[in-house]
Write a protein that holds these residues in place. Sequence first.
Motif, PDB file in Angstrom:
ATOM      1  N   MET A   1      68.496-130.490  37.168  1.00 54.73           N
ATOM      2  CA  MET A   1      69.104-129.759  36.109  1.00 54.73           C
ATOM      3  C   MET A   1      70.221-128.938  36.881  1.00 54.73           C
ATOM      4  SD  MET A   1      67.827-127.135  33.442  1.00 54.73           S
ATOM      5  CE  MET A   1      66.021-127.195  34.874  1.00 54.73           C
ATOM      6  N   LYS A   2      71.658-128.749  37.090  1.00 56.18           N
ATOM      7  CA  LYS A   2      72.411-128.488  37.710  1.00 56.18           C
ATOM      8  C   LYS A   2      72.729-126.664  37.203  1.00 56.18           C
ATOM      9  CE  LYS A   2      76.207-130.478  39.826  1.00 56.18           C
ATOM     10  NZ  LYS A   2      77.741-130.586  39.623  1.00 56.18           N
ATOM     11  N   LEU A   3      72.767-125.964  38.276  1.00 58.02           N
ATOM     12  CA  LEU A   3      73.564-125.127  38.024  1.00 58.02           C
ATOM     13  C   LEU A   3      74.517-124.285  38.661  1.00 58.02           C
ATOM     14  CD1 LEU A   3      70.711-124.894  36.476  1.00 58.02           C
ATOM     15  CD2 LEU A   3      70.153-122.370  37.808  1.00 58.02           C
ATOM     16  N   LEU A   4      75.061-123.640  37.771  1.00 59.61           N
ATOM     17  CA  LEU A   4      76.791-122.393  38.744  1.00 59.61           C
ATOM     18  C   LEU A   4      76.397-121.211  38.211  1.00 59.61           C
ATOM     19  CD1 LEU A   4      79.505-123.580  40.206  1.00 59.61           C
ATOM     20  CD2 LEU A   4      80.051-122.823  38.448  1.00 59.61           C
ATOM     21  N   VAL A   5      76.357-120.711  40.064  1.00 61.60           N
ATOM     22  CA  VAL A   5      76.044-118.929  40.305  1.00 61.60           C
ATOM     23  C   VAL A   5      77.874-118.662  40.131  1.00 61.60           C
ATOM     24  CG1 VAL A   5      74.605-117.014  40.745  1.00 61.60           C
ATOM     25  CG2 VAL A   5      73.548-119.561  40.708  1.00 61.60           C
ATOM     26  N   CYS A   6      78.085-117.594  39.642  1.00 62.68           N
ATOM     27  CA  CYS A   6      79.467-117.406  39.811  1.00 62.68           C
ATOM     28  C   CYS A   6      78.940-115.911  40.959  1.00 62.68           C
ATOM     29  CB  CYS A   6      80.518-117.331  38.828  1.00 62.68           C
ATOM     30  SG  CYS A   6      80.379-118.113  37.920  1.00 62.68           S
ATOM     31  N   ILE A   7      80.147-115.673  41.833  1.00 59.31           N
ATOM     32  CA  ILE A   7      79.341-114.325  42.491  1.00 59.31           C
ATOM     33  C   ILE A   7      80.979-113.609  43.418  1.00 59.31           C
ATOM     34  CG2 ILE A   7      77.347-115.067  43.232  1.00 59.31           C
ATOM     35  CD1 ILE A   7      78.414-115.739  46.349  1.00 59.31           C
ATOM     36  N   LYS A   8      80.963-112.586  43.208  1.00 60.18           N
ATOM     37  CA  LYS A   8      82.041-111.927  43.467  1.00 60.18           C
ATOM     38  C   LYS A   8      81.897-111.032  44.688  1.00 60.18           C
ATOM     39  CE  LYS A   8      85.871-108.907  41.921  1.00 60.18           C
ATOM     40  NZ  LYS A   8      86.395-108.438  40.944  1.00 60.18           N
ATOM     41  N   GLN A   9      82.728-110.884  46.125  1.00 55.39           N
ATOM     42  CA  GLN A   9      81.931-110.348  46.939  1.00 55.39           C
ATOM     43  C   GLN A   9      83.374-109.373  46.775  1.00 55.39           C
ATOM     44  OE1 GLN A   9      84.229-110.776  50.553  1.00 55.39           O
ATOM     45  NE2 GLN A   9      83.093-110.573  51.829  1.00 55.39           N
ATOM     46  N   VAL A  10      82.105-107.534  46.583  1.00 52.49           N
ATOM     47  CA  VAL A  10      82.711-106.585  46.981  1.00 52.49           C
ATOM     48  C   VAL A  10      82.718-105.588  47.907  1.00 52.49           C
ATOM     49  CG1 VAL A  10      82.132-106.132  44.171  1.00 52.49           C
ATOM     50  CG2 VAL A  10      80.295-105.438  45.609  1.00 52.49           C
ATOM     51  N   MET A  11      83.666-104.399  47.747  1.00 48.91           N
ATOM     52  CA  MET A  11      83.432-103.251  48.840  1.00 48.91           C
ATOM     53  C   MET A  11      81.643-102.612  48.908  1.00 48.91           C
ATOM     54  SD  MET A  11      86.695-100.680  50.212  1.00 48.91           S
ATOM     55  CE  MET A  11      86.388 -99.340  48.653  1.00 48.91           C
ATOM     56  N   GLU A  12      81.489-102.626  49.950  1.00 46.29           N
ATOM     57  CA  GLU A  12      79.824-101.850  49.693  1.00 46.29           C
ATOM     58  C   GLU A  12      79.584-100.616  49.121  1.00 46.29           C
ATOM     59  OE1 GLU A  12      77.484-102.683  53.778  1.00 46.29           O
ATOM     60  OE2 GLU A  12      77.309-100.451  54.036  1.00 46.29           O
ATOM     61  N   SER A  13      78.576-100.446  48.014  1.00 51.25           N
ATOM     62  CA  SER A  13      79.212 -99.492  47.135  1.00 51.25           C
ATOM     63  C   SER A  13      78.420 -98.036  48.564  1.00 51.25           C
ATOM     64  CB  SER A  13      77.375 -98.836  46.413  1.00 51.25           C
ATOM     65  OG  SER A  13      77.002 -98.776  46.951  1.00 51.25           O
ATOM     66  N   GLY A  14      79.570 -96.629  47.458  1.00 54.64           N
ATOM     67  CA  GLY A  14      79.784 -96.014  48.484  1.00 54.64           C
ATOM     68  C   GLY A  14      80.743 -96.275  49.522  1.00 54.64           C
ATOM     69  N   SER A  15      81.632 -96.883  49.372  1.00 52.52           N
ATOM     70  CA  SER A  15      82.705 -97.426  51.199  1.00 52.52           C
ATOM     71  C   SER A  15      83.478 -96.481  50.604  1.00 52.52           C
ATOM     72  CB  SER A  15      82.974 -98.347  51.039  1.00 52.52           C
ATOM     73  OG  SER A  15      82.076 -99.847  51.200  1.00 52.52           O
ATOM     74  N   GLU A  16      83.910 -95.530  51.435  1.00 53.67           N
ATOM     75  CA  GLU A  16      85.897 -95.191  51.195  1.00 53.67           C
ATOM     76  C   GLU A  16      86.785 -96.291  50.453  1.00 53.67           C
ATOM     77  OE1 GLU A  16      88.770 -91.725  53.269  1.00 53.67           O
ATOM     78  OE2 GLU A  16      87.544 -93.632  54.806  1.00 53.67           O
ATOM     79  N   ILE A  17      87.231 -94.883  49.502  1.00 56.25           N
ATOM     80  CA  ILE A  17      88.530 -96.260  48.461  1.00 56.25           C
ATOM     81  C   ILE A  17      89.804 -95.382  49.096  1.00 56.25           C
ATOM     82  CG2 ILE A  17      88.745 -96.158  46.015  1.00 56.25           C
ATOM     83  CD1 ILE A  17      86.502 -96.071  45.623  1.00 56.25           C
ATOM     84  N   ILE A  18      90.414 -96.061  49.938  1.00 53.62           N
ATOM     85  CA  ILE A  18      91.846 -95.975  50.061  1.00 53.62           C
ATOM     86  C   ILE A  18      92.910 -96.431  49.182  1.00 53.62           C
ATOM     87  CG2 ILE A  18      93.584 -95.715  51.899  1.00 53.62           C
ATOM     88  CD1 ILE A  18      90.877 -95.766  53.767  1.00 53.62           C
ATOM     89  N   ILE A  19      94.262 -96.232  48.813  1.00 48.51           N
ATOM     90  CA  ILE A  19      95.075 -96.780  47.903  1.00 48.51           C
ATOM     91  C   ILE A  19      95.995 -97.687  48.439  1.00 48.51           C
ATOM     92  CG2 ILE A  19      96.191 -96.949  45.989  1.00 48.51           C
ATOM     93  CD1 ILE A  19      94.264 -95.309  44.628  1.00 48.51           C
TER      94      ILE A  19
END
Lengths: 334, 258
Positions: B1-19
């Motif tokens: 059986m072949k499985l694909l897992v799609c993952i995303k890298q995100v900013m660590e929760s609680g990080s300061e958000i700067i636009i």
Amino acid sequence: MTENIAIITAHDGKNISTSTWELYAFAKKLKVHTTADICFFLVGEDTRKLAEEINSRTGCPAIAADVPNTGNYHGEIYKKTLAHLLAEHSNDYILAPHSISGMDYAPALSIILNGSCITGVEDIKAEGDVLYFVRAMFNGKLQADMQSQGVSNSSPLILTLQPGAFKPLQPNKKLSPKIIHGRFDFSEDRMRYQGKLPSPSQGSNLAKAEVIVSGGRGIEEQENYQFIEMLATIFPRAATGASRPICDYGWAPYKKQVGATGTIVSPKLYIACGISGSTQHLQGIRDSRFIVVINKDPTAPIFQVADVCIVEDLIKFIPILVEESQKRKTPKGN
Amino acid sequence: MKLLVCIKQVMESGSEIIIDDSRHGLTYSNVTRFEINKYDEYAIEEAILIKEKFGNVHIDAITVGPSRSGDALRRALGIGADEAIHILDETKGYRPPITTASWIAEVAKDRNYDLILTGIMSDDEMNGQTGPMIAQILNRPCAGTIIKEEISSDGKTITIEREIEGGAKDVFQIDLPCVLAVQTGINSPRYPSLSKVMRAKKKTFDLILAESLKKPGQQPKLHALGFPQKMSHGIVLEGSPQEKAVQLLDILVSKSLA
Ligand SMILES: Cc1cc2nc3c(=O)[nH]c(=O)nc-3n(C[C@H](O)[C@H](O)[C@H](O)COP(=O)(O)OP(=O)(O)OC[C@H]3O[C@@H](n4cnc5c(N)ncnc54)[C@H](O)[C@@H]3O)c2cc1C
């Protein structure tokens, strides 16, 4: 032919859901900026009555399809039916609730209909001819103005609306209903419904509790849930609740989960400790009469719904609060 | 059986958000830390549980993102994925879910996965579109908010529990291949193991340049990012913790709530 703002009607088979009336309010706001007309689409096992209700109350056309095996949301059948119904009409905009089912079919529809998709919309802004759809990111800490160019009936824009973002608009006209009603069988054999399992929240004491103290990820460790229990003791009858992650971690049982997929609560007093205020949590506490928030981050979105905002570390603050409360209960001079 | 897992890298929760100045993206500093999107961690864990149960299972982890998002793949390997596919996209600015989904679908198309797992949404952009879009592009059945799954012993179908509003579950039997978007709480994600992390360090990724893949025609655009206007009608208590406690108790008493 005029184009439609198509509303995908949410209902439970018997009643039109509030989210449909929220979509109607949203559609009215959108209509101001377009030449399109509002039109309702319904899919269900027996939709005639619901379609008549929608049509007579709003005066908008209702296009309804009776499809077997849609009493419970069935992604495959739903997508096929909606794609079929929508393709027969000319739609610029297709509006669906940002519900668990809407989240499933809206992105798929945008592919089938060669359109584009913006989910979790909370508002519309117009600058000249350009429309921006406002949605939250980072659990409400950021706001994004989204835009879709070249919206047309050959490339419609599919939007899902965040529950609670618009006040439901429930007109009560009494027009004689004119509906388009059809029967389809899109029985789909790639996916078969097997039944329903009850929610662990069923029978939870939270639904009727008058005071609820809830803890979120801000408690940081399982044993710190005792601070939530400690705070509850200052009230004669208070229940303790939790955000979803606390239940996912096994720090509190799922029957304590407050929110969209837990219990919807309506206490006189809700105290949220270390909870950030995700839309799913807020959906569960909207009917609370008075909300106190204890959170160490002054920018936490939950403060937007708070009556009293306390920017403090809950682990330091709760013992102080409990002590102050006890001082009041003990007669002076002892 | 072949499985694909799609993952995303995100900013660590609680990080300061700067636009950033363009208002199309965020500014990261050298203290900004990244992690795997929380929902995707549950998807990886579920894939590993399937592998542990059936034995003969191969797990690919895939991500779309800049070179730093390779860290997320390395972590997935450290947890137990077998191979990693990196669709390298160094372009700045907003990448709508339809682009991510089209690229993943294009790469997955000829690799014959029996099951593709994604998280139900990402912690940062919260679109929740990638899984359902991949399924539709590949014309496979799809279900979201999965909190339980069981693959049949013949490997032809999967029985899932799908959480709905209020916490009840709808149970479906779905033919494989299919796409599932996983909800938190389905399992307890494990930490990477030292031996796997060591192995992951030496592994090379299957690197695919985003420029070599087709861009979808219709895509929504991000006009601008901003911070929400404060709409709070509430009173903000000031002073020491004691003073705040006293004020709160006074308010509760005045409202007959305590
Ligand atoms: C389909 C779906 C359904 C969902 N249903 C629900 C639901 O029913 N209920 C629900 O709650 N969630 C639900 N969620 C999850 C939701 O999106 C959020 O992930 C979740 O609500 C976040 O929980 P939280 O606020 O406890 O954690 P976080 O978002 O991590 O927030 C923690 C907060 O604690 C604060 N904090 C940290 N340390 C301290 C301290 N020492 N003192 C004070 N404050 C502190 C932080 O500032 C932060 O604001 C659902 C998600 C999906 C996709």
